[in-house]
Design a protein around this motif. Sequence first.
Motif, PDB file in Angstrom:
ATOM      1  N   LEU A   1     -31.970   7.993  30.680  1.00  0.00           N
ATOM      2  CA  LEU A   1     -31.298   6.436  30.450  1.00  0.00           C
ATOM      3  C   LEU A   1     -32.221   5.743  31.433  1.00  0.00           C
ATOM      4  N   HIS A   2     -32.410   6.243  32.667  1.00  0.00           N
ATOM      5  CA  HIS A   2     -32.933   5.345  33.602  1.00  0.00           C
ATOM      6  C   HIS A   2     -34.510   5.208  33.389  1.00  0.00           C
ATOM      7  N   ILE A   3     -35.006   6.275  32.854  1.00  0.00           N
ATOM      8  CA  ILE A   3     -36.301   6.239  32.359  1.00  0.00           C
ATOM      9  C   ILE A   3     -36.770   5.144  31.320  1.00  0.00           C
ATOM     10  N   VAL A   4     -35.767   5.097  30.375  1.00  0.00           N
ATOM     11  CA  VAL A   4     -36.097   4.169  29.236  1.00  0.00           C
ATOM     12  C   VAL A   4     -35.616   2.896  29.559  1.00  0.00           C
ATOM     13  N   GLU A   5     -34.808   2.526  30.444  1.00  0.00           N
ATOM     14  CA  GLU A   5     -34.457   1.522  30.914  1.00  0.00           C
ATOM     15  C   GLU A   5     -35.102   0.491  31.985  1.00  0.00           C
ATOM     16  N   HIS A   6     -35.498   1.347  32.961  1.00  0.00           N
ATOM     17  CA  HIS A   6     -36.340   0.992  34.179  1.00  0.00           C
ATOM     18  C   HIS A   6     -37.584   1.416  34.298  1.00  0.00           C
ATOM     19  N   PHE A   7     -37.856   2.922  34.463  1.00  0.00           N
ATOM     20  CA  PHE A   7     -39.077   3.402  34.847  1.00  0.00           C
ATOM     21  C   PHE A   7     -40.104   3.099  33.999  1.00  0.00           C
ATOM     22  N   GLU A   8     -40.093   3.241  32.698  1.00  0.00           N
ATOM     23  CA  GLU A   8     -41.191   2.856  31.737  1.00  0.00           C
ATOM     24  C   GLU A   8     -41.473   1.572  31.872  1.00  0.00           C
ATOM     25  N   GLN A   9     -42.483   1.020  32.365  1.00  0.00           N
ATOM     26  CA  GLN A   9     -42.842  -0.162  32.245  1.00  0.00           C
ATOM     27  C   GLN A   9     -44.259  -0.719  31.513  1.00  0.00           C
ATOM     28  N   LYS A  10     -43.899  -1.061  30.091  1.00  0.00           N
ATOM     29  CA  LYS A  10     -44.972  -1.146  29.280  1.00  0.00           C
ATOM     30  C   LYS A  10     -45.043  -2.844  28.627  1.00  0.00           C
ATOM     31  N   TYR A  11     -44.016  -3.347  28.972  1.00  0.00           N
ATOM     32  CA  TYR A  11     -43.976  -4.995  28.370  1.00  0.00           C
ATOM     33  C   TYR A  11     -43.956  -5.844  29.347  1.00  0.00           C
ATOM     34  N   ALA A  12     -44.344  -7.158  29.189  1.00  0.00           N
ATOM     35  CA  ALA A  12     -44.508  -8.209  29.952  1.00  0.00           C
ATOM     36  C   ALA A  12     -42.948  -8.920  29.872  1.00  0.00           C
ATOM     37  N   GLU A  13     -42.172  -8.741  28.933  1.00  0.00           N
ATOM     38  CA  GLU A  13     -41.112  -9.590  28.733  1.00  0.00           C
ATOM     39  C   GLU A  13     -39.740  -9.135  29.223  1.00  0.00           C
ATOM     40  N   PHE A  14     -39.730  -7.748  29.513  1.00  0.00           N
ATOM     41  CA  PHE A  14     -38.620  -7.225  29.928  1.00  0.00           C
ATOM     42  C   PHE A  14     -38.703  -5.644  30.426  1.00  0.00           C
ATOM     43  N   PRO A  15     -37.965  -5.157  31.498  1.00  0.00           N
ATOM     44  CA  PRO A  15     -38.090  -3.567  32.132  1.00  0.00           C
ATOM     45  C   PRO A  15     -37.893  -2.590  31.049  1.00  0.00           C
ATOM     46  N   GLY A  16     -38.443  -1.755  30.942  1.00  0.00           N
ATOM     47  CA  GLY A  16     -38.131  -0.286  30.223  1.00  0.00           C
ATOM     48  C   GLY A  16     -38.568  -0.566  28.939  1.00  0.00           C
TER      49      GLY A  16
END
Length: 385
Positions: free
Chosen positions: A141-156
């Motif tokens: 859950l932490h990965i998909v909500e915070h650690f993955e950074q692929k979008y400019a408009e939101f985290p995860g």
Amino acid sequence: LSNRSIAMRYWKARHLASYAMRVEKTQGRRFPEPPHPYRNEYERDRDRILHSRAFRRLENKTQVFTRRYSDHFRDRLTHTLEVAQISRTMAGALGLNGDLVEALALAHDVGHPPFGHTGEAVLDRLMRRYGDRFDHNLHALHIVEHFEQKYAEFPGLNLTFEVREGIIKHSRSYGPDEFPELREYRLGEQPPLEAQLIDVADEIAYNCADLDDGYESKLLTLELIRAGVPLFDRLYRPIGRRYAAMPEKLRFNEALKRLMDTLVTDVIDSTRNRLRKLGVRSVAKVRCHPQRLVGARPRLKLENRRLKEFLFRRLYSHPEVRAERQKIVTALEKLFQYFMKNPRSLPPSTFERALHEPVQRVVCDYLAGMTDHYLQGRYAKYLGG
């Protein structure tokens, strides 16, 4: 019924059943986004998971056997693909939402650390010393909500509620008092059938795969498997007579294929019958039921338990596997201790987190994100292993 009749009956379930999770009833994303012109929300979630770094790293994370044995054995990535195939098949037969099932199957192991369950047990034990824990579902859950950074408009990855809920709840329940940070995920309710299905498909996939890899590794023999797994033996006997002239490996493959089919078919039939007898016709009914509804009949559950006990006794506890496991334990423990004493050796962005968060949590997350190869490389660099 004949096999053909059963297959036809299953494949007629092309439209969603009344108890399936419908994408138009999703609770949505944490950060609202406009709809996509030709992909529904669960298809978008599936694609975001598929293109994530955490998903790619599964290729170099151990399932049971490390690459030292062979590169033919399952890793976390190939295991995940097998779970996706099995669960999608069962979802189609039961009239469940296949897009949601596929997204959950692809995400179900992204939180696993290097070296599988051994790595998870080590990190959890180390974190317990600090009054904390490591849980691969929570880490996912932490990965998909915070650690993955692929979008400019939101985290995860900004996944839908149902996928995030399924990541957390597919394999276990979390109490609201013990995990207050998860309250939004309806902890007092069962997850939809699509999430329940993943845990069952996962177990079928790894039990059958571990038998296969154990046989390929020669740590398990055909005779040992037949003696220790009664269901496999019953399925093998007619195959042994019919294909007596064929190589043993092909006879083993035929029995293994029938083992998987037997387990999958029983879950489908048993779940459908259970839902009908209980009058479960909506997601709301699924959520409020006191127990999970996806599963095999008692007799097949017993057979499956015998299979699991055999694998623990004869494969997971095999001296060669145990010796490999001890090397992993040593490397993880020593690296954890090294970074706790030398946090400035962490990558700059990771060290930045350590200035604001508990160091043990930062170190644990850093190690959990590593592949097997990367962890071995860090161990060699800092500790000369």
